[in-house]
Design a protein around this motif. Structure first.
Motif, PDB file in Angstrom:
ATOM      1  N   CYS A  52       0.880  -1.168   0.000  1.00  0.00           N
ATOM      2  CA  CYS A  52       0.000   0.000   0.000  1.00  0.00           C
ATOM      3  C   CYS A  52       0.920   1.221   0.000  1.00  0.00           C
ATOM      4  N   ILE A  53       0.928   1.958  -1.093  1.00  0.00           N
ATOM      5  CA  ILE A  53       1.872   3.069  -1.242  1.00  0.00           C
ATOM      6  C   ILE A  53       1.114   4.358  -1.514  1.00  0.00           C
ATOM      7  N   ARG A  54       1.544   5.445  -0.864  1.00  0.00           N
ATOM      8  CA  ARG A  54       0.875   6.733  -1.055  1.00  0.00           C
ATOM      9  C   ARG A  54       1.871   7.871  -0.957  1.00  0.00           C
ATOM     10  N   ARG A 103       7.995  11.333  -5.877  1.00  0.00           N
ATOM     11  CA  ARG A 103       8.838  10.190  -5.520  1.00  0.00           C
ATOM     12  C   ARG A 103       9.362  10.277  -4.089  1.00  0.00           C
ATOM     13  N   ASP A 104       9.788  11.478  -3.678  1.00  0.00           N
ATOM     14  CA  ASP A 104      10.392  11.633  -2.353  1.00  0.00           C
ATOM     15  C   ASP A 104       9.368  11.732  -1.227  1.00  0.00           C
ATOM     16  N   ALA A 105       8.066  11.693  -1.575  1.00  0.00           N
ATOM     17  CA  ALA A 105       7.026  11.759  -0.550  1.00  0.00           C
ATOM     18  C   ALA A 105       6.312  10.423  -0.361  1.00  0.00           C
ATOM     19  N   LEU A 106       6.768   9.388  -1.072  1.00  0.00           N
ATOM     20  CA  LEU A 106       6.095   8.094  -0.993  1.00  0.00           C
ATOM     21  C   LEU A 106       6.403   7.375   0.324  1.00  0.00           C
ATOM     22  N   GLU A 107       5.391   6.713   0.859  1.00  0.00           N
ATOM     23  CA  GLU A 107       5.572   5.831   2.002  1.00  0.00           C
ATOM     24  C   GLU A 107       4.778   4.554   1.739  1.00  0.00           C
ATOM     25  N   ALA A 108       5.199   3.466   2.354  1.00  0.00           N
ATOM     26  CA  ALA A 108       4.557   2.177   2.103  1.00  0.00           C
ATOM     27  C   ALA A 108       4.133   1.487   3.393  1.00  0.00           C
ATOM     28  N   ILE A 142      12.016   3.718  -0.349  1.00  0.00           N
ATOM     29  CA  ILE A 142      10.655   4.102   0.041  1.00  0.00           C
ATOM     30  C   ILE A 142      10.445   3.581   1.459  1.00  0.00           C
ATOM     31  N   PRO A 143      10.269   4.478   2.430  1.00  0.00           N
ATOM     32  CA  PRO A 143      10.145   4.028   3.819  1.00  0.00           C
ATOM     33  C   PRO A 143       8.906   3.187   4.066  1.00  0.00           C
ATOM     34  N   VAL A 144       9.063   2.167   4.903  1.00  0.00           N
ATOM     35  CA  VAL A 144       7.952   1.301   5.289  1.00  0.00           C
ATOM     36  C   VAL A 144       7.406   1.820   6.622  1.00  0.00           C
ATOM     37  N   ALA A 145       6.215   2.386   6.577  1.00  0.00           N
ATOM     38  CA  ALA A 145       5.609   2.986   7.769  1.00  0.00           C
ATOM     39  C   ALA A 145       4.960   1.944   8.666  1.00  0.00           C
ATOM     40  N   ALA A 146       4.558   0.800   8.096  1.00  0.00           N
ATOM     41  CA  ALA A 146       3.934  -0.265   8.879  1.00  0.00           C
ATOM     42  C   ALA A 146       3.996  -1.563   8.095  1.00  0.00           C
ATOM     43  N   GLN A 147       3.975  -2.678   8.817  1.00  0.00           N
ATOM     44  CA  GLN A 147       3.968  -3.979   8.156  1.00  0.00           C
ATOM     45  C   GLN A 147       3.287  -5.021   9.025  1.00  0.00           C
ATOM     46  N   ASP A 148       2.650  -5.980   8.360  1.00  0.00           N
ATOM     47  CA  ASP A 148       2.067  -7.136   9.030  1.00  0.00           C
ATOM     48  C   ASP A 148       2.280  -8.303   8.079  1.00  0.00           C
ATOM     49  N   LEU A 149       3.386  -9.016   8.261  1.00  0.00           N
ATOM     50  CA  LEU A 149       3.810 -10.048   7.331  1.00  0.00           C
ATOM     51  C   LEU A 149       3.922 -11.406   8.016  1.00  0.00           C
ATOM     52  N   LEU A 150       3.940 -12.461   7.206  1.00  0.00           N
ATOM     53  CA  LEU A 150       4.082 -13.848   7.655  1.00  0.00           C
ATOM     54  C   LEU A 150       2.863 -14.297   8.465  1.00  0.00           C
ATOM     55  N   ASP A 151       3.023 -15.121   9.492  1.00  0.00           N
ATOM     56  CA  ASP A 151       1.919 -15.718  10.254  1.00  0.00           C
ATOM     57  C   ASP A 151       1.286 -16.858   9.451  1.00  0.00           C
ATOM     58  N   ILE A 152       0.211 -17.434   9.967  1.00  0.00           N
ATOM     59  CA  ILE A 152      -0.414 -18.598   9.322  1.00  0.00           C
ATOM     60  C   ILE A 152      -1.846 -18.319   8.880  1.00  0.00           C
ATOM     61  N   TYR A 153      -2.327 -17.093   9.073  1.00  0.00           N
ATOM     62  CA  TYR A 153      -3.722 -16.785   8.751  1.00  0.00           C
ATOM     63  C   TYR A 153      -3.839 -15.867   7.535  1.00  0.00           C
ATOM     64  N   PRO A 154      -4.908 -16.034   6.759  1.00  0.00           N
ATOM     65  CA  PRO A 154      -5.214 -15.047   5.723  1.00  0.00           C
ATOM     66  C   PRO A 154      -5.563 -13.713   6.397  1.00  0.00           C
ATOM     67  N   ARG A 155      -5.466 -12.635   5.640  1.00  0.00           N
ATOM     68  CA  ARG A 155      -5.776 -11.310   6.162  1.00  0.00           C
ATOM     69  C   ARG A 155      -6.692 -10.578   5.192  1.00  0.00           C
ATOM     70  N   LYS A 156      -7.595  -9.802   5.736  1.00  0.00           N
ATOM     71  CA  LYS A 156      -8.384  -8.883   4.918  1.00  0.00           C
ATOM     72  C   LYS A 156      -7.855  -7.484   5.205  1.00  0.00           C
ATOM     73  N   ILE A 157      -7.487  -6.789   4.141  1.00  0.00           N
ATOM     74  CA  ILE A 157      -6.864  -5.472   4.264  1.00  0.00           C
ATOM     75  C   ILE A 157      -7.811  -4.387   3.760  1.00  0.00           C
ATOM     76  N   TYR A 158      -7.994  -3.353   4.558  1.00  0.00           N
ATOM     77  CA  TYR A 158      -8.757  -2.166   4.159  1.00  0.00           C
ATOM     78  C   TYR A 158      -7.775  -0.993   4.166  1.00  0.00           C
ATOM     79  N   TYR A 159      -7.530  -0.423   3.001  1.00  0.00           N
ATOM     80  CA  TYR A 159      -6.557   0.668   2.883  1.00  0.00           C
ATOM     81  C   TYR A 159      -7.250   1.946   2.447  1.00  0.00           C
ATOM     82  N   PHE A 160      -6.981   3.016   3.194  1.00  0.00           N
ATOM     83  CA  PHE A 160      -7.560   4.328   2.912  1.00  0.00           C
ATOM     84  C   PHE A 160      -6.432   5.255   2.454  1.00  0.00           C
TER      85      PHE A 160
END
Length: 202
Positions: A52-54, A103-108, A142-160
């Motif tokens: 999710c990049i903005r 480009r220099d204002a992007l975050e992920a 591009i800086p990573v502001a947050a992450q939720d990776l790996l684990d064993i469960y599917p995820r539903k993502i809502y991005y604003f």
């Protein structure tokens, strides 16, 4: 006609989300979506990852949903397998820049890479997807502001994208195989599709 699996395409599944009282767009495996408006972008992830990049100043943002092609254990950003992920990232970032993002204002914020498909667990596809997206963003600064990776469960993502806010729902009690089926079909398309053309890393 584009090559299935390799060429990302813009998601077209729009609906009205009653929970958030706003227009929503669902992104499926191999799709992405970018916007300058106040909508929520939604996806469900198993082994796949989404970036999710903005532009944090302008609120122009988007999301992709991709998986590395199976058959390579390399985390090298230039490997044949990683070129699928590289293309997915390039398409998203280039489209954001075309809409006026700087480009220099992007975050992920990055999500997914779960071990939810037994057929892919042996080859560590989820792990490779997660490591790839972090390596790619580090390479592109591009800086990573947050992450939720790996684990064993599917995820539903809502991005604003307008605010950068993300809501993640772990699907702990999911009883249907929709996510697994979609990712299995997507994985098969990646294996069948030839890797062609150059990927520009910028």
């Amino acid at each position: 006609m584009t090559t299935p699996g390799f060429v990302e395409h813009l998601a077209r599944n729009r609906y009205f989300d009653r929970n958030f009282n706003t227009e929503a767009v669902k992104v499926l495996p191999g799709e992405y979506f970018v916007t300058t408006t106040d909508v929520v972008i939604v996806t469900v992830l198993g082994s796949c990852v989404s970036a999710c990049i903005r532009d944090r100043d302008k609120g122009i943002g988007g999301m992709n949903h991709f998986m590395l092609a199976d058959g390579s254990n390399s985390h090298d950003i230039a490997s044949a397998s990683a070129r699928y992920g590289g293309y997915a990232m390039e398409v998203l970032i280039n489209h954001l820049l075309k809409l006026g993002a700087r480009r220099d204002a992007l975050e992920a914020k990055v999500f997914g890479g779960g071990r939810v498909m037994s057929v892919l667990t042996a080859s560590n596809v989820g792990d490779r997807n997660a490591q790839f997206v972090l390596d790619y963003l580090a390479t592109e600064r591009i800086p990573v502001a947050a992450q939720d990776l790996l684990d064993i469960y599917p995820r539903k993502i809502y991005y604003f994208p307008k605010t950068g806010k993300v809501r993640v729902k772990k699907l702990v009690r999911m009883h249907n195989d929709t996510v697994v089926k979609r990712e299995r079909e997507y994985s098969a398309r990646l294996v069948e599709a030839p890797v062609a053309g150059d990927v520009e890393l910028f």
